[in-house]
Design a protein around this motif. Sequence first.
Motif, PDB file in Angstrom:
ATOM      1  N   LYS A  36     -57.593  20.575  83.471  1.00  0.00           N
ATOM      2  CA  LYS A  36     -58.111  20.218  82.329  1.00  0.00           C
ATOM      3  C   LYS A  36     -57.599  18.919  81.657  1.00  0.00           C
ATOM      4  O   LYS A  36     -58.107  18.207  80.418  1.00  0.00           O
ATOM      5  CB  LYS A  36     -57.742  21.331  81.215  1.00  0.00           C
ATOM      6  N   GLU A  88     -54.636  13.704  72.373  1.00  0.00           N
ATOM      7  CA  GLU A  88     -55.306  12.330  72.468  1.00  0.00           C
ATOM      8  C   GLU A  88     -54.497  11.242  72.049  1.00  0.00           C
ATOM      9  O   GLU A  88     -54.521  10.245  72.749  1.00  0.00           O
ATOM     10  CB  GLU A  88     -56.603  12.279  71.984  1.00  0.00           C
ATOM     11  N   SER A 102     -51.846  22.418  61.131  1.00  0.00           N
ATOM     12  CA  SER A 102     -52.480  21.463  61.972  1.00  0.00           C
ATOM     13  C   SER A 102     -52.098  20.068  61.195  1.00  0.00           C
ATOM     14  O   SER A 102     -52.371  19.701  59.969  1.00  0.00           O
ATOM     15  CB  SER A 102     -53.834  21.436  61.792  1.00  0.00           C
ATOM     16  N   GLU A 128     -52.476  19.199  83.578  1.00  0.00           N
ATOM     17  CA  GLU A 128     -52.936  19.707  82.098  1.00  0.00           C
ATOM     18  C   GLU A 128     -51.776  19.671  81.245  1.00  0.00           C
ATOM     19  O   GLU A 128     -50.480  19.707  81.483  1.00  0.00           O
ATOM     20  CB  GLU A 128     -52.984  21.385  82.465  1.00  0.00           C
ATOM     21  N   GLU A 138     -52.554   9.854  74.541  1.00  0.00           N
ATOM     22  CA  GLU A 138     -52.980   9.484  75.979  1.00  0.00           C
ATOM     23  C   GLU A 138     -52.107   8.511  76.735  1.00  0.00           C
ATOM     24  O   GLU A 138     -52.071   8.449  77.909  1.00  0.00           O
ATOM     25  CB  GLU A 138     -54.346   9.315  75.763  1.00  0.00           C
ATOM     26  N   HIS A 190     -50.699  21.106  77.259  1.00  0.00           N
ATOM     27  CA  HIS A 190     -51.107  21.994  76.253  1.00  0.00           C
ATOM     28  C   HIS A 190     -50.103  21.799  74.918  1.00  0.00           C
ATOM     29  O   HIS A 190     -48.851  21.501  75.281  1.00  0.00           O
ATOM     30  CB  HIS A 190     -50.944  23.769  76.685  1.00  0.00           C
ATOM     31  N   PRO A 247     -55.858  17.516  76.215  1.00  0.00           N
ATOM     32  CA  PRO A 247     -56.389  18.029  75.380  1.00  0.00           C
ATOM     33  C   PRO A 247     -56.714  17.316  74.002  1.00  0.00           C
ATOM     34  O   PRO A 247     -55.953  16.106  73.950  1.00  0.00           O
ATOM     35  CB  PRO A 247     -56.126  19.566  74.871  1.00  0.00           C
ATOM     36  N   LYS A 248     -57.822  17.634  73.217  1.00  0.00           N
ATOM     37  CA  LYS A 248     -58.122  16.679  72.150  1.00  0.00           C
ATOM     38  C   LYS A 248     -56.838  16.567  70.971  1.00  0.00           C
ATOM     39  O   LYS A 248     -56.718  15.255  70.635  1.00  0.00           O
ATOM     40  CB  LYS A 248     -59.255  17.231  71.435  1.00  0.00           C
ATOM     41  N   GLU A 249     -56.103  17.594  70.988  1.00  0.00           N
ATOM     42  CA  GLU A 249     -55.062  17.546  70.084  1.00  0.00           C
ATOM     43  C   GLU A 249     -53.978  16.628  70.514  1.00  0.00           C
ATOM     44  O   GLU A 249     -52.843  16.455  69.692  1.00  0.00           O
ATOM     45  CB  GLU A 249     -54.732  18.908  69.459  1.00  0.00           C
TER      46      GLU A 249
END
Lengths: 175, 230
Positions: free
Chosen positions: A60, A67, B180, A83, A70, A85, A63-65
Amino acid sequence: MKYGRIRTRLVVSALATVLAPAVPVTAVVAGLSPTTARAADLDHADCQVHAVLASKEGDKGIPKELEFLEAQLREDEFAAYKEFHLIEQKETRISLDKVSEIKFRSGNRIGLSLLGNDDKRLRIQISLSARDGKKQLLASQLSFNDGAVVMVRAGDYEVEHKKGKLFFALQCARS
Amino acid sequence: MTTEIPNDDIVLQDLGAYFDDELSPERAQSVGAALEADEKLRTEHLELGALRGVVRAALEAEAKAIPAARFEQIWDEIDRAIERDARLQAGADRNVSIWTRLWTALRPLRMPAVIAAGAAAIAVIVVRPSSEGPNNPEGIASVAPSPRPEVGQSDAPPKAEQKRVVQVPLAMEPDGTDHSIAPMPVPENNEVEIHGIEFGAGSGSISSNGTVTVLYVEEDEEPTISERSL
């Protein structure tokens, strides 16, 4: 007469030569030079810590959260992981010479305090406790630009049947 | 007997082969003798050694610059290949029918089972009662009618059985609140200066390349000896 004028000019010129370097020095002392002025001392800063599980299984990716990390997670240091998380994210305000502690679900605790700053960088003290809280695994003094990322790898971890390595991504910036 | 070779015949290739111990014993002896006799050749031989040392040092430095994670990735690929082969082998074993495997497993019990079944059949024929009611309500095998649910009572199981398993999302606090947080922007200059560092109970290491700085903390007190630690 002519000799007197020449002498006056020589004296003025000599005085200018002597006094010229003193002008910027006076300006600095008076706080007029912004480039060399001392940065204001901070008494607090804001920090965020993202607990990340890096797993060698799966495909995967990031993830977006996560990024925003990255560029870091694509480096060779993370090449073995397939992956990532986000397990937890915490933020805290740290104060000068006072330790703020963050506790994580893994049991690890991270202690943070502000040691000082200059106009660009913050100097931070970080400590990491073992999951049982009995031992201190790491104590370090670091300095970095606002928002720079420091990753701390804290061993094997498993959550929701996902196995991997637990990383803490630390960032601090002036408030 | 030693065959002397004129020094002009000793080319760099010979020296290289001599250095690598790849010459035939006769040729090596000749080159060795020529080296002893000719200082120029000796110098060339020494330079060859120095050059090799430099190349080796450069390669070792390059290897050291490769993060451990890369090696770990290679090991993982090897592990995965081995696991894949093992899975394929297990799959091939599984293709044998379950009945075939059961039949094979029960081979020692086949004969006694046949004898027992025959004896049971004879007993049923001989001792069979002449009359038997269709369904004796007081018999052991009778089934009491279950009470019908009253009107308004649903067929749903009791609440205890309705217990739901709540999966807590990874990015959620244990108390259920999802904090968040807007992430901080990461600056272009992500260099971290380490003024001091102490690794507590275990060992540790640092990796930094300008884009990311990683502090590796090992909690294990006893180092694990494995092929990966080589």
